[in-house]
Design an enzyme around this catalytic site. Structure first.
Site, PDB file in Angstrom:
ATOM      1  N   HIS A  60      10.296 -36.152 -34.851  1.00  0.00           N
ATOM      2  CA  HIS A  60      11.338 -35.491 -34.061  1.00  0.00           C
ATOM      3  C   HIS A  60      10.724 -34.484 -33.090  1.00  0.00           C
ATOM      4  CE1 HIS A  60      15.482 -33.692 -33.618  1.00  0.00           C
ATOM      5  NE2 HIS A  60      14.730 -32.654 -33.230  1.00  0.00           N
ATOM      6  N   GLU A  61       9.889 -33.598 -33.611  1.00  0.00           N
ATOM      7  CA  GLU A  61       9.294 -32.563 -32.759  1.00  0.00           C
ATOM      8  C   GLU A  61       8.270 -33.166 -31.793  1.00  0.00           C
ATOM      9  OE1 GLU A  61      10.612 -29.737 -32.602  1.00  0.00           O
ATOM     10  OE2 GLU A  61      11.858 -29.920 -34.389  1.00  0.00           O
ATOM     11  N   HIS A  75      10.094 -34.542 -28.749  1.00  0.00           N
ATOM     12  CA  HIS A  75      10.403 -33.494 -27.778  1.00  0.00           C
ATOM     13  C   HIS A  75       9.189 -33.189 -26.903  1.00  0.00           C
ATOM     14  CE1 HIS A  75      14.367 -32.412 -29.180  1.00  0.00           C
ATOM     15  NE2 HIS A  75      13.963 -31.962 -30.349  1.00  0.00           N
TER      16      HIS A  75
END
Length: 203
Positions: free
Chosen positions: A28-29, A32
């Site tokens: 997820h990170e 980004h």
């Protein structure tokens, strides 16, 4: 229920859920950071966040909360909207939840394609469920979550107000209290969406 409670009940389930969370939060990170970097914002790269190393993304307090309270968070990826513009910011923000939905889809496809194995089914269904929960939770329009920043990119005036709120010293504490106070309705909403997704993919 925190992961500590799960460890006491079933060490194997604890390991599976813990690894699923580490994988999902890391991707997820990373998503980004990767999208922001590719769209022209070097902020995340300079911070060492364009990486699939979990230790680059896990937050000590967020991890502790996962262990004892059952909910937590990773370290937010720093991005500079001035480098990305309105739509770049939207895509860099949306990349996190979209990566979780992609993992969930891959798990569903693997479950359908691979020979049946009880352990494999538990692993895939756990990873799928964790990623659906992360995606839905992060898409909620609550300050500090991806959903509010996506909404802020779509409505710039709202985005400026949200950014001002998030810059306040106690914004994090306020949001955590708000989420905790509404944990019942939020959990119910996430559970309903998760059940719908699981039925949709036949998991």
């Amino acid at each position: 229920m925190g992961l500590i409670s799960l460890l006491q009940q079933s060490p194997l389930a604890f390991i599976i859920v813990a690894l699923a969370l580490v994988l999902s939060l890391t991707v997820h990170e990373f998503a980004h950071a990767f999208v922001a970097d590719r769209l022209g914002d070097p902020t995340a790269r300079r911070a060492g966040r364009v990486s699939l190393n979990p230790f680059r993304h896990l937050d000590p307090l967020g991890t502790l909360l996962l262990l004892v309270a059952g909910f937590g968070f990773a370290r937010p990826v720093p991005i500079n909207p001035r480098n990305l513009g309105r739509w770049g910011t939207l895509w860099a923000t949306a990349a996190g939840p979209l990566s979780n939905l992609l993992i969930a889809l891959v798990c569903a496809l693997l479950a359908a394609a691979l020979p049946y194995s009880p352990l494999l089914e538990v692993i895939l269904s756990t990873v799928l469920g964790v990623n659906v929960v992360l995606a839905v939770f992060n898409l909620l329009p609550i300050p500090l979550l991806d959903g509010s920043r996506i909404l802020g990119a779509l409505v710039p005036s709202l985005g400026r107000s949200l950014a001002q709120f998030e810059a306040q010293p106690f914004s994090f504490v306020i949001v955590m209290i708000f989420i905790y106070a509404l944990r019942g309705p939020i959990g119910s909403l996430i559970g309903q969406v998760q059940d719908w997704v699981l039925r949709l993919v036949g998991a």
